[in-house]
Write a protein that holds these residues in place. Structure first.
Motif, short mmCIF file in Angstrom:
data_model
loop_
_atom_site.label_atom_id
_atom_site.label_comp_id
_atom_site.label_asym_id
_atom_site.label_seq_id
_atom_site.Cartn_x
_atom_site.Cartn_y
_atom_site.Cartn_z
N ASN A 1 3.71 -18.18 -52.21
CA ASN A 1 3.48 -18.90 -50.96
C ASN A 1 4.27 -20.21 -50.95
OD1 ASN A 1 1.63 -21.35 -51.57
ND2 ASN A 1 0.57 -19.70 -52.62
N THR B 1 -5.38 -15.95 -44.61
CA THR B 1 -6.36 -15.93 -45.70
C THR B 1 -7.76 -16.28 -45.18
OG1 THR B 1 -6.08 -18.28 -46.23
CG2 THR B 1 -4.56 -16.72 -47.28
N VAL C 1 -5.21 -25.60 -50.98
CA VAL C 1 -5.57 -24.88 -49.75
C VAL C 1 -7.08 -24.84 -49.57
CG1 VAL C 1 -5.44 -22.66 -48.57
CG2 VAL C 1 -3.48 -23.47 -49.89
N ILE D 1 -9.33 -26.15 -46.42
CA ILE D 1 -10.28 -25.33 -45.66
C ILE D 1 -11.67 -25.95 -45.67
CG2 ILE D 1 -11.41 -23.08 -45.55
CD1 ILE D 1 -8.84 -21.84 -46.63
N ARG E 1 -5.15 -30.82 -42.20
CA ARG E 1 -3.73 -31.14 -42.29
C ARG E 1 -3.47 -32.40 -43.12
NH1 ARG E 1 -4.08 -29.73 -36.66
NH2 ARG E 1 -3.35 -27.59 -36.38
N PHE F 1 -3.22 -30.48 -46.47
CA PHE F 1 -2.07 -29.57 -46.53
C PHE F 1 -1.48 -29.46 -45.13
CE2 PHE F 1 -0.81 -24.83 -46.82
CZ PHE F 1 0.51 -25.16 -47.09
N ASP G 1 1.12 -27.96 -43.81
CA ASP G 1 1.75 -26.75 -43.29
C ASP G 1 0.78 -25.65 -42.87
OD1 ASP G 1 4.15 -27.97 -43.75
OD2 ASP G 1 4.59 -26.90 -45.61
N GLY G 2 -0.50 -25.83 -43.15
CA GLY G 2 -1.47 -24.80 -42.79
C GLY G 2 -1.78 -24.82 -41.30
N TYR G 3 -2.12 -23.67 -40.75
CA TYR G 3 -2.45 -23.58 -39.32
C TYR G 3 -3.41 -22.41 -39.10
CZ TYR G 3 1.28 -20.04 -39.64
OH TYR G 3 2.06 -18.97 -40.02
N TYR H 1 -6.99 -19.09 -41.52
CA TYR H 1 -6.12 -20.08 -42.15
C TYR H 1 -4.86 -19.41 -42.70
CZ TYR H 1 -4.94 -24.48 -44.38
OH TYR H 1 -4.31 -25.64 -44.72
N THR H 2 -3.70 -19.93 -42.31
CA THR H 2 -2.44 -19.24 -42.54
C THR H 2 -1.32 -20.20 -42.93
OG1 THR H 2 -3.11 -17.63 -40.84
CG2 THR H 2 -0.79 -17.64 -41.46
N TRP H 3 -0.39 -19.70 -43.75
CA TRP H 3 0.88 -20.37 -43.99
C TRP H 3 1.90 -19.32 -44.43
CZ3 TRP H 3 -3.08 -20.30 -47.34
CH2 TRP H 3 -2.85 -20.10 -48.69
#
Length: 330
Positions: free
Chosen positions: A98, A125, A159, A163, A230, A233, A235-237, A257-259
């Motif tokens: 990742n 994820t 991550v 979350i 954010r 992290f 870059d997570g969205y 939750y994705t990257w």
């Protein structure tokens, strides 16, 4: 709920450790030397069977062998913290990890030989719990036994902190159960050692756990909490997910939750090989998807993202030849 618009993401819909890594590297090196006289041999370093990345590597290996005439070995390791330096040193030709893991590894270890091939697909994820429990949101994890540590996947903790932050929680608010990687965390969940495990959608292990325990549920993440996430992290969205065979545990439309997941190599791999790898996976996407549905999100344009790791010259040539410009973070 307003989620980030991801046209490419809709394609997902479908109708210990260090020693183990070194042993794997040695086995891979022996294989590569024995195959030196053959046409072309590539080693793809990935995670253990059952993980999303292992399935992705298996799909790529099959396409490269059948469509590009390359001999390919899929080499499982303990985790991404092993894969990245292994690939940078040239003990594997290609690696999958990742984007956060890659950024941290390069920043900490100065892996000057690492070269990017591209972003192969998003990495959706979730935290999963038993469907029979009343737990439904991240906030419900307070005081519960949750997988943590990830010594072979160090950045997973970052991550997880992001979350947890979406619901005002920190790792101190849960009972941490240390595991080396996500596969071990899933096994501990099945054994009853933890109340929640963390994994990527689309991984065979998630399907296995779901069948073994009689159903699992993906915990919902509040969109309002993403600003706090954010700060941990950037870059997570949140990307949209709906109930279907890929998104096991999703009971209704929600954000997950994705990257990005990256494919990378090292500076010693020949330009024409990297070019051939990209060309083969782009042209044979349909074959990839039969093995790894997550690769429905793969596009030639989507490969070329902005990243701190320099691109391999073979990748640069491919993007130039096909007039594919670089894009920002998703």
């Amino acid at each position: 709920m307003q989620l980030a618009s991801r046209e490419w993401y809709a394609r997902l819909r479908i109708g210990p450790l260090r020693g183990a890594g070194l042993c794997g590297a040695a086995a891979l090196a022996v294989h590569l030397m024995s195959g030196a006289a053959q046409a072309q041999t590539l080693g793809i370093a990935t995670m253990t069977p059952g993980s999303l990345n292992h399935t992705t590597a298996s799909a790529i290996a099959r396409v490269l062998k059948e469509k590009a005439g390359l001999n390919v070995l899929v080499q499982p390791t303990a985790g991404e913290s092993v894969i990245i330096p292994l690939t940078s040193r040239g003990e594997a030709d290609i690696g999958i990890a990742n984007s956060l893991e890659v950024r941290v590894a390069v920043a900490e270890s100065k892996l000057s030989n690492l070269r990017l091939i591209g972003a192969i697909h998003p990495l959706p994820t979730a935290f999963f719990v038993r469907k029979s429990t009343p737990l439904r949101t991240i906030a419900d994890l307070k005081g519960k036994k949750v997988v943590y540590g990830f010594s072979a996947q160090r950045t997973i903790d970052i991550v997880m902190r992001a979350i947890l932050a979406t619901s005002g929680l920190t790792p101190a608010d849960v009972s941490q159960v240390l595991v080396p990687n996500v596969v071990r965390g899933a096994d501990d969940f099945v054994a009853g050692g933890v109340d929640a495990f963390y994994f990527a959608f689309g991984a065979p292990k998630v399907r296995e756990v779901d069948a073994t325990v009689g159903g699992i549920r993906a915990l919902a993440i509040p969109e309002a909490g993403m600003e706090a996430a954010r700060k941990v992290f950037a870059d997570g969205y949140l990307a949209p997910a709906v109930p279907n065979p890929f998104f096991i545990g999703v009971e209704k439309p929600m954000g997950v939750y994705t990257w990005d997941n990256l494919l990378f190599t090292n500076a010693t791999v020949k330009d024409d090989i990297v070019y051939k790898v990209i060309d083969a996976i782009v042209k044979n996407k349909a074959d990839l998807v039969t093995i790894q549905p997550a690769l429905r999100a793969l596009t030639a344009a989507g490969l070329h993202i902005s990243h701190s790791v320099p691109y391999h010259p073979g990748a640069v040539k491919y993007f130039s030849d096909n007039k594919i410009g670089i894009r920002g973070a998703r």
